[in-house]
Design a protein around this motif. Structure first.
Motif, short mmCIF file in Angstrom:
data_model
loop_
_atom_site.label_atom_id
_atom_site.label_comp_id
_atom_site.label_asym_id
_atom_site.label_seq_id
_atom_site.Cartn_x
_atom_site.Cartn_y
_atom_site.Cartn_z
N UNK A 190 2.15 -10.97 -7.82
CA UNK A 190 3.01 -10.80 -6.64
C UNK A 190 4.37 -10.27 -7.06
N UNK A 191 4.79 -10.66 -8.26
CA UNK A 191 6.10 -10.20 -8.74
C UNK A 191 6.14 -8.68 -8.85
N UNK A 192 5.09 -8.11 -9.44
CA UNK A 192 5.04 -6.66 -9.59
C UNK A 192 4.98 -5.96 -8.23
N UNK A 193 4.14 -6.47 -7.33
CA UNK A 193 4.01 -5.85 -6.00
C UNK A 193 5.35 -5.80 -5.28
N UNK A 194 6.02 -6.97 -5.24
CA UNK A 194 7.30 -7.04 -4.53
C UNK A 194 8.37 -6.21 -5.25
N UNK A 195 8.31 -6.22 -6.59
CA UNK A 195 9.31 -5.52 -7.38
C UNK A 195 9.28 -4.01 -7.12
N UNK A 245 -7.58 -9.17 -7.46
CA UNK A 245 -6.70 -10.30 -7.77
C UNK A 245 -5.25 -10.01 -7.34
N UNK A 246 -5.03 -8.87 -6.68
CA UNK A 246 -3.69 -8.58 -6.16
C UNK A 246 -2.90 -7.57 -6.97
N UNK A 247 -3.48 -7.06 -8.06
CA UNK A 247 -2.78 -6.04 -8.84
C UNK A 247 -3.09 -4.65 -8.29
N UNK A 248 -2.23 -3.69 -8.58
CA UNK A 248 -2.46 -2.33 -8.14
C UNK A 248 -3.62 -1.72 -8.92
N UNK A 289 -3.75 1.50 -9.48
CA UNK A 289 -3.06 2.44 -10.35
C UNK A 289 -1.97 1.70 -11.13
N UNK A 290 -2.01 1.82 -12.45
CA UNK A 290 -1.09 1.04 -13.28
C UNK A 290 -0.22 1.94 -14.16
N UNK A 291 0.32 3.01 -13.54
CA UNK A 291 1.24 3.87 -14.29
C UNK A 291 2.66 3.32 -14.30
N UNK A 292 2.85 2.13 -13.71
CA UNK A 292 4.19 1.53 -13.62
C UNK A 292 4.11 0.05 -13.98
N UNK A 328 0.83 -1.20 0.00
CA UNK A 328 0.00 0.00 0.00
C UNK A 328 0.86 1.25 0.00
N UNK A 329 1.95 1.21 0.78
CA UNK A 329 2.87 2.36 0.82
C UNK A 329 3.55 2.53 -0.54
N UNK A 330 3.97 1.43 -1.09
CA UNK A 330 4.65 1.47 -2.39
C UNK A 330 3.70 1.98 -3.49
#
Lengths: 246, 231
Positions: free
Chosen positions: B72-77, A238-241, A243-246, A38-40
């Motif tokens: 999970x790869x993207x989150x951790x990355x 499903x665990x994705x952010x 915001x997808x600017x990265x 969340x911080x990231x």
């Protein structure tokens, strides 16, 4: 590639003033998750929004750059009876409802959308899987459709749902950006079914998973934390952010 | 202080260097693992702007295709990348401003003479650490080149090529595409830089193990340890 000075164009008069919004209204916090991720997410979102504070446009290319290979992933032909019937009728009976915080809830036909002022842009689509491809997209800016339905000043997000059950949300910073369009054409022809016919979204400053295909409805809302699990999107759950600017 | 120096020759590390070293090292390991997870969705490399499964690839890596590791790869990355960038940039700023980079890592004039370099290469090719490096008053030239390559070339390349793959960043700074020759070129260079850093990590760990690992590890963890024995 066209002149990079294009990116210095601002959303400016047409998009924002038409909706009675100032720049400050465009930056509500998006949906958030807890913990280190969340911080990231928050750092990435805030840093990128600061970088894009002048609302730059993404690069646009010349037609010679259009990719021969443009992958189609996830749904490529929705298995939905109503969709199949509409597809066989050339989408002549197809409607896109615009609802929620709008003065005039409207169901636009494909012909309605095509009659609106359109934008054609040749852009780079980047997928979170790693591939990228260039295509030309034609369609009406989402900002124009929202203005046509009379989006209310308290609206802060736009929720989009699709025929195949996907949903996502966008803050006004992206929803009202001039390159955020409802594409009905691709590479000079009608939008192919595999690419989301009759209408797909293009959100050029985020990864491909934000550019939903097979749009079923558009809804203006003031907050998104009450939707689903509160993550702001289906892929968020499903665990994705979000915001997808990265 | 002077007594400590005399009783334990060799190079010591202040707290900020030790902290940056371990934090950046840990974040690099999680970056490498999560980066591999992301790569598995498309273990092919391309040059230019575009690339995809059915488009001609420059290299197809001998890795299994797995689309389920991306989330999970993207989150951790990206969480790791924030730590890597924060402490990496912090270290570089202090090392540059404080002069440490120049004093400790820049090769001395006598070290860059061809005869000297040839001697160092020969010594390294013998693959025998004798522990002398651990207590030398300065790093050898090859060691300095390796550290400088990591700090000034590979790590900045990692960060910049990574940012070039972020559409939100390139919307504001499209010059990044020009710098690396397109999004897929940036992705390929991101992989090659990572490979360079993994290679460095392997050699670095091996060199520590070959040259008094106890002493070197203690110094990188505790700094100027009080009970450190003379060689």
């Amino acid at each position: 590639m066209t002149d990079l000075s294009r990116r210095r164009l601002l959303v400016g008069a047409s998009g924002l003033a038409g909706l009675g919004l100032s720049g400050c209204d465009l930056l509500p916090e998006g949906p958030q998750r807890g913990g280190a991720y969340g911080i990231s997410d928050w750092l990435t979102f805030r840093a990128q929004r600061w970088l894009m504070r002048h609302q730059p446009l993404v690069r646009e290319f010349g037609p010679e750059m259009i990719s021969a290979v443009f992958p189609t992933i996830n749904t490529t032909d929705p298995d939905d009876p109503a969709y199949r019937r509409s597809k066989e009728a050339g989408f002549s009976d197809w409607r896109l409802p615009v609802k929620g915080l709008v003065e005039r809830p409207t169901a636009f036909s494909l012909a309605d959308l095509k009659a609106m002022p359109s934008r054609t842009q040749i852009t780079l689509h980047a997928c979170e899987q790693g591939w990228s491809a260039i295509a030309q997209w034609t369609g009406v800016p989402l900002a124009h459709v929202l203005a046509a339905a009379g989006m209310k000043p308290e609206a802060r997000f736009v929720v989009i749902r699709t025929v195949d059950g996907w949903w996502d949300s966008y803050d006004l910073f992206d929803a009202l950006h001039p390159q955020t369009i409802l594409a009905t054409g691709m590479n000079g022809g009608p939008l192919p079914v595999a690419h989301g016919a009759p209408v797909r979204l293009r959100v050029e400053r985020q990864l491909g998973y934000k550019s939903l295909k097979y749009l079923a409805s558009i809804e203006a809302v003031d907050r998104v934390d009450g939707l689903g699990q509160g993550r702001g999107s289906m892929v968020g759950e499903l665990g994705f952010s979000w915001y997808a600017g990265i | 202080m002077a007594a400590d120096e005399a009783s334990s020759p060799g190079l010591h590390h202040p707290l900020w260097v030790r902290a940056a070293h371990w934090i950046v090292a840990a974040s690099f390991v999680t970056l490498a693992v999560s980066g591999t997870a992301i790569l598995l969705a498309l273990p092919k490399l391309f040059w230019g702007e575009t690339g995809a499964n059915d488009a001609p690839a420059w290299i197809t890596l001998p890795l299994p295709v797995d689309l389920e590791q991306t989330g999970w790869g993207r989150n951790l990355h990206f969480a790791s990348a924030w730590i890597f960038a924060t402490f990496g940039v912090g270290y570089l700023a202090l090392a540059l401003l404080g002069g440490r980079l120049w004093r400790r890592l820049w090769p001395d004039r006598d070290q860059v003479r061809l005869s000297h370099l040839a001697g160092e290469v020969r010594a390294h090719l013998s693959l025998r650490g004798d522990g002398a490096a651990a207590t030398a008053p300065r790093y050898n030239a090859l060691q300095k080149f390796a550290y400088l390559a990591v700090i000034l070339l590979l790590a900045p390349a990692m960060l910049l090529t990574g940012l070039t793959m972020a559409p939100g960043v390139t919307a504001a700074v499209p010059e990044l595409f020009t710098l690396f020759g397109g999004r897929q070129s940036a992705r390929t260079l991101h992989f090659l830089s990572a490979l360079g850093l993994v290679l460095f990590l392997g050699i670095h760990v091996w060199q520590v193990l070959a040259n008094r690992p106890g002493l070197l590890l203690r110094r990188m963890i505790l700094g100027r340890a009080r009970r450190e024995s003379a060689p």
